[in-house]
Design a protein around this motif. Sequence first.
Motif, PDB file in Angstrom:
ATOM      1  N   ALA A   1      -8.157  19.571 -28.263  1.00 41.04           N
ATOM      2  CA  ALA A   1      -8.990  19.875 -26.940  1.00 41.04           C
ATOM      3  C   ALA A   1     -10.483  20.283 -27.197  1.00 41.04           C
ATOM      4  O   ALA A   1     -11.423  19.764 -26.310  1.00 41.04           O
ATOM      5  CB  ALA A   1      -8.428  21.185 -26.325  1.00 41.04           C
ATOM      6  N   ALA A   2     -10.715  20.605 -28.529  1.00 41.29           N
ATOM      7  CA  ALA A   2     -12.246  21.136 -28.493  1.00 41.29           C
ATOM      8  C   ALA A   2     -12.715  19.553 -28.867  1.00 41.29           C
ATOM      9  O   ALA A   2     -13.896  19.223 -28.316  1.00 41.29           O
ATOM     10  CB  ALA A   2     -12.280  21.733 -29.746  1.00 41.29           C
ATOM     11  N   ALA A   3     -12.313  18.702 -29.663  1.00 39.26           N
ATOM     12  CA  ALA A   3     -12.732  17.462 -30.164  1.00 39.26           C
ATOM     13  C   ALA A   3     -13.059  16.862 -28.851  1.00 39.26           C
ATOM     14  O   ALA A   3     -14.080  15.836 -28.699  1.00 39.26           O
ATOM     15  CB  ALA A   3     -12.064  16.730 -30.894  1.00 39.26           C
ATOM     16  N   ILE A   4     -12.085  16.621 -27.883  1.00 36.66           N
ATOM     17  CA  ILE A   4     -12.444  15.965 -26.661  1.00 36.66           C
ATOM     18  C   ILE A   4     -13.493  16.452 -25.696  1.00 36.66           C
ATOM     19  O   ILE A   4     -14.168  15.585 -25.175  1.00 36.66           O
ATOM     20  CB  ILE A   4     -10.979  16.092 -25.734  1.00 36.66           C
ATOM     21  N   ALA A   5     -13.601  17.719 -25.829  1.00 38.70           N
ATOM     22  CA  ALA A   5     -14.633  18.437 -25.238  1.00 38.70           C
ATOM     23  C   ALA A   5     -16.054  17.922 -25.771  1.00 38.70           C
ATOM     24  O   ALA A   5     -17.023  17.648 -25.096  1.00 38.70           O
ATOM     25  CB  ALA A   5     -14.526  19.802 -25.031  1.00 38.70           C
TER      26      ALA A   5
END
Length: 472
Positions: free
Chosen positions: A135-139
């Motif tokens: 999720a963090a990488a996508i953000a």
Amino acid sequence: MKHTLLLLTLLTLGSLSAQKRYQPHLQALESKAAEYGEVAQTIWSYAELGYQEEQSSALLQSTLESEGFTIEKGVAGIPTAFLATFGSGGPTVGILAEYDALPGLSQKAVPYKISNDGRGGHACGHHLFGTASTAAAIAVKNYLKKSGKKGTIKLFGCPAEEGGSGKVYMTRAGLFDDLDVALHWHADSKNSAGIRPALANKSAKFRFYGIAAHAAGAPEMGRSALDAVEAMNTMVNMMREHVTDDTRIHYVITRGGEAPNVVPDFAEVYYYSRHSTRDEVIRVFDRIVDAARGAALGTGTTMEYEMIGGTHELLYVPSLQKRMHQNLSRIGGYSYTPEEKAFAEEISKTLNRKLNTEFIEGVVPYETPEKPGGSTDVGDVSFAVPTAGMRAATWVPGTPAHSWQAVAAGGTSIGEKGMMVAAKTLALTAMQLMDDAAFRAQIKKEFIETRGAEFNYIPLLGDREPALDYRN
Ligand SMILES: [Zn+2]
Ligand SMILES: [Zn+2]
């Protein structure tokens, strides 16, 4: 003086506008909490063991692929390892993801222990770990895309953290070498980002071969492999008196014969040795091997051993770690709904403690001293590139890792809420790193100072191939 003031004001204003820049991306991340919660719960239900995480790894890969990441599967010779990349050029920030479960710890998302069906369970919260990091990488990807900035975000799918040393093979293959920084986190029963040491570790399976015979009719013809295991364990247990503080040695007998009336011709014992420094781990491990050799000699059996895992201790980069703490404090904790509170009260009873939600809602102060929390294969990554990690409250306060209580909470909205604290903290830190060349230079300087410029990486597990079958 005036100039300093002006500069300070400009810096503050600069950082204020930067914070404003990140806010919409953190909000967008939060708005996808339910979606990511579903991903995490799916991986929780798969509960796949180390190097067997086919479905868990595939789900994270497809989640990243649908967001525009390029996927490289099967990196470092490990079928369930992957690398997801977005962007081009520097700076390059990596985020680590884990997704393996532990054997024999299956449990439902209820606040009482159910009888175990022998399946694995996510007792270390790696289903949350993998999902929050994704999720963090996508953000961060969305931030790069929207701002049009140069930079690369890489999500590393890291299998078999639990004893399989997945990241060690990935480090050995040089996968982390082009990163400016690697970020990671872990499930926990409180929110914290202070310095918590991790122990270096070396593990092996010792196999003894004897001669089978009727245990009553012809015992003189037999040579017991189980005797060898017991003799080895006796020697190692005596050795405990003569090791340095901080040494940890533990074992399980994984094979000990089939029937009492047959002298066992095969037995196996699986050992871990740990210490706060890798040099001492190597010394202790060598003495354990000597005990195994002595046991074989004395019992008339033969012995061979297979290295299974080996990890470095964890290296900290002070300014990066401090930043992680500041960001975690800025993101803050969360509060329980009445249902979650009731669940947490029930779990607390099984832990013999009163529920205290101080560090669910808040964050543990940075300077609080922490005991080593075991070992992690992030240790090897931390000697390749500057790393920083944090812990988020995905479990009820006081819950130890590797317990049924951890599996239970990890399968509820408590786990999901903690996971989002981690996702936002990692995303914020990664976005700041993308923007701040001076900070990256400072981190690199500290990293080289702490590690030593002359450092030469020697994996503790040597040159063995990934132990893909260590859970079979
Ligand atoms: Zn664990
Ligand atoms: Zn873990």
